[in-house]
Every structure is written in C-alpha cells, then in structure tokens.
Enzyme design. Structure first.
Site, PDB file in Angstrom:
ATOM      1  N   ASP A  37     -17.224  25.853  42.789  1.00 39.31           N
ATOM      2  CA  ASP A  37     -17.070  25.551  41.201  1.00 39.31           C
ATOM      3  C   ASP A  37     -17.992  23.928  41.829  1.00 39.31           C
ATOM      4  O   ASP A  37     -17.268  23.125  40.555  1.00 39.31           O
ATOM      5  CB  ASP A  37     -15.664  25.524  40.670  1.00 39.31           C
ATOM      6  N   HIS A  38     -19.122  24.469  41.419  1.00 36.96           N
ATOM      7  CA  HIS A  38     -20.026  23.037  41.368  1.00 36.96           C
ATOM      8  C   HIS A  38     -21.560  23.244  40.734  1.00 36.96           C
ATOM      9  O   HIS A  38     -21.355  24.064  39.924  1.00 36.96           O
ATOM     10  CB  HIS A  38     -20.667  22.723  43.154  1.00 36.96           C
ATOM     11  N   GLY A 106     -10.969  16.563  43.047  1.00 37.00           N
ATOM     12  CA  GLY A 106     -12.351  16.817  42.961  1.00 37.00           C
ATOM     13  C   GLY A 106     -13.484  15.937  43.741  1.00 37.00           C
ATOM     14  O   GLY A 106     -13.132  15.592  44.964  1.00 37.00           O
ATOM     15  N   GLU A 107     -15.584  16.574  43.770  1.00 37.62           N
ATOM     16  CA  GLU A 107     -16.488  15.409  44.279  1.00 37.62           C
ATOM     17  C   GLU A 107     -17.191  14.756  43.394  1.00 37.62           C
ATOM     18  O   GLU A 107     -17.607  14.887  42.566  1.00 37.62           O
ATOM     19  CB  GLU A 107     -16.480  16.229  45.770  1.00 37.62           C
ATOM     20  N   ASN A 110     -20.356  16.970  42.378  1.00 39.75           N
ATOM     21  CA  ASN A 110     -20.502  17.355  40.624  1.00 39.75           C
ATOM     22  C   ASN A 110     -19.611  16.871  39.519  1.00 39.75           C
ATOM     23  O   ASN A 110     -19.184  18.066  38.464  1.00 39.75           O
ATOM     24  CB  ASN A 110     -19.184  18.933  41.425  1.00 39.75           C
ATOM     25  N   SER A 173      -4.467  17.747  51.051  1.00 39.40           N
ATOM     26  CA  SER A 173      -5.237  17.280  53.173  1.00 39.40           C
ATOM     27  C   SER A 173      -4.480  16.474  53.516  1.00 39.40           C
ATOM     28  O   SER A 173      -4.328  15.903  54.442  1.00 39.40           O
ATOM     29  CB  SER A 173      -6.386  16.815  52.263  1.00 39.40           C
ATOM     30  N   THR A 191      -8.737  22.827  54.430  1.00 43.03           N
ATOM     31  CA  THR A 191      -9.505  22.608  54.899  1.00 43.03           C
ATOM     32  C   THR A 191      -9.599  23.079  56.233  1.00 43.03           C
ATOM     33  O   THR A 191      -9.688  23.802  57.295  1.00 43.03           O
ATOM     34  CB  THR A 191     -10.649  22.281  54.673  1.00 43.03           C
TER      35      THR A 191
END
Length: 330
Positions: A37-38, A106-107, A110, A173, A191
C-alpha cells in the site's frame, strides 16, 4: 499447516496486470494474496504505484477463495485511522470475510506526500498504537468519540461491516514493538525469519492473558527466471533498495534517495540475499528459514513485472508443490 501467499507488488506492476495475476494465483493454489500500500515505488525503475484499496476491491471480485491482506498499511499520516477502518470493513464485505488488515508504522517515502513532518520511530509507534485502538473499536461496530494525543474522532461509526470483524496484523521488528503490539493485534507481521521474534510474540501474548493463537506472517523476494543471469540483473535493477534494511528504508523520502543509498550495491550482493534463477529447490531452501523460525504464513514476491506472467505460467505451480512437500503440516 504452512500457508503460502503471492504478493501483488504495486511498486512494479500496473493495476490491471495485478488483478490478472491475482486471478492466476488463486487458480494455481496460493492460499492468500498480500498487497503493498504505497504512494511511490522504491526505485524509478519499478515504475508503478496504484492505489491498493481500489486494487483489492477489484481482486475481491475476481477471486472467491484466497484470503486478502494489506502488507502493510500505515494508518497514521497519509490516512486517518477512522478512514482506514471504513476501508477495511468494506473490503471485508466485498471479500465475504477474506480480508485481513495489515498495519505498520510506515515509511517516509509514502507518507511525506501529504506535507506533514515525518516523526521519529518512537512517536510513530505511539501513533500506530493509538490508531489500532481507533480502528479496532470501529471494526467492532462502536460509535466512537476519541480524543487522543495524535488523533481525534468525533462520533464515528462504520455502517457496513462484515459478519465477523476484520482481523488486524501488525508489523513488528524487535522486542519493544512486540511487547507493545502483541496484546493489541490478532497476528504478527515481520520481514526477517528470526525465531526469537516469534517466541517473543507468543510470550507477550501469553502474558497479556487468554488471547487466541495468532498467525505469523512473513514475506520473501525471489527472482525466478530460466536465465540465471537475467534473474540476477533484474533483481539488482528492481530490488537493490532492499539491501538497506527497514531501519534505513523507513526514513528515506524519495526514489532518488533510495537510488543514491543503493548505488554501490552490486548484482552479486543482491543475489546473495535473493534466490535468483530457475532452481526451485534453492527457493524452497530460502523459504524454509521462515517455517523453521515458526512462521505460519509466507508470501512470495516474484521480482519484476517482465517475468511475472511467465513465473505464474511455468514455475509457480511446481514451486507450490515443492514447498508443500517440504513444509511442516501441523
């Protein structure tokens, strides 16, 4: 039993192509589909970024069996959590209960597009925790008024809900995020195939009380191609950004920044972390690290749109057979 998924990678394919891949993936026997979702691709070479929620709405109508999931949505900057709850509920209805809402912190790549500052990681986790609280209440059918540190909600109610509330997965993480989100989420998303993360998650949920068993959902990129050199070159072109790791990737704001950060990453560096070429047994070996760590759900990412249809037509079916033969069944 280990479940295997297929990734609808919005960064590397257009929306019509992705809907077609989704139908093929269900026909081939994948258990679930995840969509990024980016707003941006990671690199200009990838060249795409369609809207995940429109995509998944279409996918819900061309599939009937596979589970669907965002992998993952950030509900804190680009989206308000009350709106995310409405979107998730609608997907739950359209998919007849097959949708899981995957959330993460998030990042910058984006989220910066709406012109807000990018918070530091601690504040991002504070915002995510508050967002999960809002989303959970609305997905449970509450009429919600909420006055938090980061979000306000005024007498909100989601009117169209699936028969069973949409379940929530949260990307974690490390120990701090696990202790915070394990009691709040239904499922773990991460991840890296690290057994300590899985054990820590289960321990945190046990300490929080009588919580139901959760799925542990991971994702692994592969670059299948009959030509090993072509697979390696494509993985380098499309996925060299991956080498930075999420602690770096979360804070880079543009595709140009990712290109600069990965300019010294070599094709052999990428091939050292991503299985490249026609050897399906090498893919199985790479994926096995996830089930050995305790993951229940593993989504494959076939790198590059150019090889996507050929992967589905020629390799995905035999690969699924090999994975299911090798994976745990209990």
């Amino acid at each position: 039993m280990t479940r295997f998924g297929y990734t609808l990678m919005t960064e590397q394919s257009g929306p019509k192509q992705l809907v077609g891949y989704a139908g093929d993936a269900e026909r081939l026997g994948f258990d679930f589909l995840v969509s990024s979702d980016h707003y941006f691709p990671w690199l200009d070479e990838q060249g795409h970024a369609p809207y995940a929620w429109s995509l998944l709405g279409a996918v819900a109508q061309v599939t009937s069996r596979v589970d669907l999931m965002t992998y993952v949505t950030c509900p804190t900057v680009r989206y308000h959590p009350a709106v995310v709850a409405q979107k998730a509920a609608t997907l739950g209805v359209l998919s007849d209960g097959r949708f899981t809402l995957g959330l993460g912190a998030g990042e910058s790549l984006n989220e910066h597009v709406v012109g807000e500052r990018w918070p530091a990681v601690g504040e991002r986790h504070d915002m995510l925790e508050e967002a999960v609280e809002v989303i959970r209440a609305l997905l449970d059918g509450e009429r919600l008024t909420f006055d938090g540190v980061h979000f306000r909600v005024d007498s909100a109610k989601v009117w169209d809900l699936p028969e069973q509330p949409v379940e929530i997965g949260v990307a974690v993480s490390g120990a701090q995020s696990i202790s915070r989100f394990a009691p709040l989420a239904d499922h773990l998303i991460t991840t890296e195939p690290e057994a300590d993360l899985i054990a820590g998650w289960d321990r945190a949920r046990a300490e929080a009380g009588d919580l139901p068993r959760s799925r542990k959902i991971g994702q692994i990129p592969i670059s299948w191609d009959p030509d090993a050199d072509a697979a390696k070159q494509r993985a380098h072109e499309q996925f060299r950004w991956f080498a930075g790791g999420w602690h770096v990737n979360a804070d880079l704001p543009t595709t140009e920044a990712f290109a600069a950060a990965s300019q010294y990453v070599r094709p052999e560096d990428v091939a050292g972390t991503i299985p490249c070429g026609p050897d399906l047994d090498a893919v199985v070996e790479a994926v096995s690290a996830y089930w050995e760590a305790g993951f229940t759900d593993i989504a494959l990412v076939q790198v590059g749109d150019a090889a996507q249809q050929r992967f589905l037509d020629e390799a995905a079916g035999p690969l699924l057979e090999k994975l299911r033969a090798a994976a745990p069944t209990d």
